[in-house]
Write an enzyme that holds these catalytic residues in place. Structure first.
Site, PDB file in Angstrom:
ATOM      1  CG  HIS A 124      -1.962   0.977   1.308  1.00 45.70           C
ATOM      2  ND1 HIS A 124      -1.728   2.307   1.616  1.00 45.70           N
ATOM      3  CD2 HIS A 124      -3.308   0.876   1.118  1.00 45.70           C
ATOM      4  CE1 HIS A 124      -2.885   2.969   1.628  1.00 45.70           C
ATOM      5  NE2 HIS A 124      -3.845   2.120   1.311  1.00 45.70           N
ATOM      6  CG  ASP A 201       0.202  -2.303   6.398  1.00 45.83           C
ATOM      7  OD1 ASP A 201      -0.721  -2.327   7.238  1.00 45.83           O
ATOM      8  OD2 ASP A 201       0.106  -1.747   5.297  1.00 45.83           O
ATOM      9  CD  GLN A 204      -6.850  -4.663   3.702  1.00 49.50           C
ATOM     10  OE1 GLN A 204      -7.810  -5.427   3.695  1.00 49.50           O
ATOM     11  NE2 GLN A 204      -6.980  -3.353   3.569  1.00 49.50           N
ATOM     12  CE  LYS A 227      -7.610  -0.238   5.689  1.00 48.66           C
ATOM     13  NZ  LYS A 227      -8.516   0.098   4.588  1.00 48.66           N
ATOM     14  CB  CYS A 365      -3.627   3.149  -1.737  1.00 51.83           C
ATOM     15  SG  CYS A 365      -4.593   4.633  -1.426  1.00 51.83           S
TER      16      CYS A 365
END
Length: 407
Positions: A124, A201, A204, A227, A365
């Site tokens: 991202h 990261d 997700q 999220k 993104c």
């Protein structure tokens, strides 16, 4: 068939019962932001109705209640990601700010001229741009782990990229565009063996399966509240306590200080060190409620159901002539990005909205990722545990209609 009671779950999400353009809402934009269960909505409402006050140092009852709720949320978040100590969970605005925080503090102290920052081709923008900015400032280089045509990391290329110049590996746990689950459990030890600091990261991954930062062995882990069924404007940076306490403050102001004088200022330890000023109190409390809600679900049944959704949707979409799916990793979450021959993604998104179907179009993104596939973007349908097989059918029928009208 899974044992997941999707009807019972959907009843907990008020927004899913509405209509859009005269059709039942089919919300398939979960990778961008998830919907919120009643438990989160009601917790936010209760805070503003009965507990609203500024936190820390207040001696009155409301301030004490708000402070207790805020710090209880930190405890919930720590359990949610398997953090051994709640104080190592720093509240930020989102995963993006968490990454920028690390870049501006740890990065500036540990990365210099000639050093390398290693990212992947599927990152991202939030896990690319801050490192590019840092590299430009200090004279470092951002290097890239390539991916194959299936949307998986080229693990054969990785060892040669982990060099003596590599100071940081910044890698997404799950790709927001492809759904690929990266084998971070295998990759992190390779980096740590060479003394490389690792940031994961998890924006997700946390939405789809349990995460345990202690088991992963990374140095930093970030995710966004919105999220994972929580409010917008709140996120988390987890870091190893010794690393966090050694990092300089990111912002200056109230609550992050020990003592202030015009002769000089000293700073507090974590978590206050990185939470200058009045934080998003309600957001943190709402995120705590979201974490408790998700931890209360049957994770095994949830994962099985989302896999069922992914399998069914993949089969249905592949049956449409001219539709190509990008991201066919052996291990992926319920995200499907695709193109439809001769039709612009924005036109697809606009026409699906007429049928009440919410999907995402564009580059998501991840512009370097799509450049690798020779595209400017795609259409993305991303599924959550509250979506249904009937909604997959609605998506498929609407896409066939779009193709008939515009193909």
């Amino acid at each position: 068939m899974s044992q997941w009671d999707v009807a019972q779950v959907r009843a907990e999400f008020p927004i899913l019962g509405q209509t859009v353009n005269g059709h039942p809402l089919v919300y398939l934009d979960n990778a961008a932001t998830s919907q919120k269960p009643r438990a989160v909505i009601e917790r936010l409402d209760r805070y503003y109705r009965t507990e609203n006050a500024n936190i820390h140092r207040g001696v009155h009852a409301l301030s004490q209640e708000a402070t207790a709720a805020y710090e209880a949320a930190r405890e919930s978040v720590a359990r949610f990601i398997g953090a051994p100590e709640a104080r190592s969970c720093i509240f930020t605005r989102n995963a993006t700010e968490a990454i920028n925080l690390v870049a501006a503090t740890w990065g500036r102290e540990h990365i210099g001229a000639g050093d390398e920052i290693l990212v992947s081709e599927m990152e991202h923008h939030a896990n690319i741009v801050p490192w590019q900015m840092l590299a430009e400032q200090v004279g470092a280089t951002v290097t890239v782990i390539p991916i194959n045509d299936r949307g998986e990391l080229d693990l054969d290329a990785l060892p040669a990229l982990l060099t003596s110049r590599t100071k940081l590996l910044a890698l997404c746990h799950v790709s927001n565009s492809l759904g690929t689950i990266n084998p971070v459990e295998q990759i992190i030890p390779l980096a740590k063996a060479k003394g490389i600091t690792v940031l994961i990261d998890g924006a997700q991954s946390t939405a789809h399966f349990p995460v345990n930062v202690a088991t992963l062995g990374c140095d930093f882990f970030v995710f966004s509240g919105h999220k994972v069924c929580g409010p917008t404007g709140i996120g988390v940076l987890w870091g190893k306590p010794d690393l966090l306490n050694a990092m300089p403050p990111y912002q200056g102001g109230g609550d992050m200080i020990d003592r202030v004088s015009f002769a000089g200022t000293t700073f507090r330890q974590i978590p206050e060190r990185f939470e200058a000023g009045t934080p998003h109190i309600a957001g943190a409390i709402g995120l705590g409620a979201a974490a408790e809600y998700l931890m209360g679900l049957d994770q095994q049944a949830l994962a099985a159901y989302e896999h069922e959704l992914l399998t069914y949707a993949t089969e249905q979409l592949q049956a449409i002539d001219g539709l190509q799916i990008y991201g066919e990793a052996a291990h992926k979450v319920s995200v499907i990005s695709f193109t439809l021959a001769g039709i612009h993604p924005n036109d697809i998104g606009t026409m699906l909205d007429v049928d009440g179907i919410a999907i995402r179009t564009g580059h998501h993104c991840t512009m370097p990722l799509w450049a690798r596939f020779g595209l400017e973007g795609s259409t993305r349908a991303s599924f959550a545990f509250y979506n249904t097989l009937a909604e997959v059918d609605a998506l498929t029928a609407s896409l066939r209609k779009v193709q008939k009208l515009l193909g």
